[in-house]
Enzyme design. Structure first.
Site, short mmCIF file in Angstrom:
data_model
loop_
_atom_site.label_atom_id
_atom_site.label_comp_id
_atom_site.label_asym_id
_atom_site.label_seq_id
_atom_site.Cartn_x
_atom_site.Cartn_y
_atom_site.Cartn_z
N ARG A 106 0.84 -1.20 0.00
CA ARG A 106 0.00 0.00 0.00
C ARG A 106 0.88 1.25 0.00
O ARG A 106 1.70 1.43 0.90
CB ARG A 106 -0.90 -0.01 1.23
CG ARG A 106 -1.97 1.06 1.15
CD ARG A 106 -3.13 0.70 1.97
NE ARG A 106 -2.79 0.73 3.39
CZ ARG A 106 -3.64 1.08 4.35
NH1 ARG A 106 -4.88 1.41 4.04
NH2 ARG A 106 -3.29 1.09 5.60
N THR A 110 -0.74 7.60 -1.30
CA THR A 110 -2.04 7.51 -1.98
C THR A 110 -2.95 6.45 -1.35
O THR A 110 -4.15 6.41 -1.64
CB THR A 110 -1.83 7.14 -3.46
OG1 THR A 110 -1.22 5.84 -3.50
CG2 THR A 110 -0.94 8.15 -4.17
N ASP A 205 1.66 -12.30 10.21
CA ASP A 205 2.44 -12.40 11.44
C ASP A 205 2.13 -13.70 12.19
O ASP A 205 3.03 -14.34 12.75
CB ASP A 205 2.15 -11.21 12.36
CG ASP A 205 2.87 -9.95 11.91
OD1 ASP A 205 3.84 -10.06 11.12
OD2 ASP A 205 2.48 -8.85 12.34
#
Ligand code: URA
Length: 211
Positions: A106, A110, A205
């Site tokens: 990501r 933006t 994770d």
């Protein structure tokens, strides 16, 4: 407007294993084992309607025509990195399936997904695609991955996750109403950090023990 069909796989084995995965106290090795098992059960459901081809075989008693899946026509596409957890389990049931990987991050400015890795088998236009990612959260990565895959014009695309948010389902419904979603649960909501509530935390994770 057509809505994406959402199949919630509420088989007791799936729901039981998902609950164990949600528990904060479940350690990494156990989480991984459960994900592998749930993924096999999800694979069972998502492949319910895949085509069979009749082949001639010889049993110890006589010849017969019997159905086989053309596993090589199926491509499992993992959205990195957590998608690999589902991929492992699905490959146990579909050992001949081909595998593709999509990596997206990501952009902090933006907030849109940026592709950093894309590797697919050849001849995608002759294959049925199953995209896997444990968590359908905002849906932005999944929607971007599906758009990219559609450029290759596969025969069909399905999306499989373990937990979806209502927001993620809505986004895929509006951007890809033709792609059915398979999930073990549609949870309550997303929180302000983009985590699914109640969810199971960060799937990557928890699979890889990185936190
Ligand atoms: N990705 C995760 O791993 N967990 C969430 O809750 C949302 C996105």
């Amino acid at each position: 407007m057509n809505k994406t069909p959402v199949t919630v796989i509420n088989h007791p084995l799936v729901q039981h294993k998902l609950t164990l995965m949600r528990m904060e106290s479940t350690p990494t090795a156990e989480f991984r084992r459960l994900l592998r098992e749930v993924s096999m059960l999800l694979a069972y459901e998502v492949t319910r309607d895949i085509p069979l081809a009749m082949v001639d075989i010889q049993t110890p008693i006589q010849k017969m025509r019997a159905p086989l899946i053309d596993g090589k026509k199926i491509v499992l596409v993992s959205i990195l990195r957590a998608g690999n957890g589902i991929l492992e389990g699905m490959l146990e049931l579909l050992p001949s399936a081909r595998v593709g990987h999509i990596g997206l991050y990501r952009d902090p400015q933006t907030l849109t997904p940026v592709e950093y890795y894309f590797k697919m088998p050849p001849d995608m236009s002759q294959r049925d695609v199953i995209v896997v990612d444990p968590m359908l959260a905002t849906g932005n990565s999944a929607a971007a991955a599906l758009s990219r895959l559609k450029d290759l014009k596969p025969l069909s695309i399905k999306f499989v996750c373990l937990i979806a948010s209502p927001e993620g389902v809505d986004l895929l419904s509006s951007e890809h109403p033709d792609v059915p979603i398979y999930t073990a649960s549609v949870d309550e909501k997303l929180n302000e950090h983009g985590y699914i509530v109640p969810g199971l935390g960060d799937a990557g994770d928890r699979i890889y023990g990185t936190k």
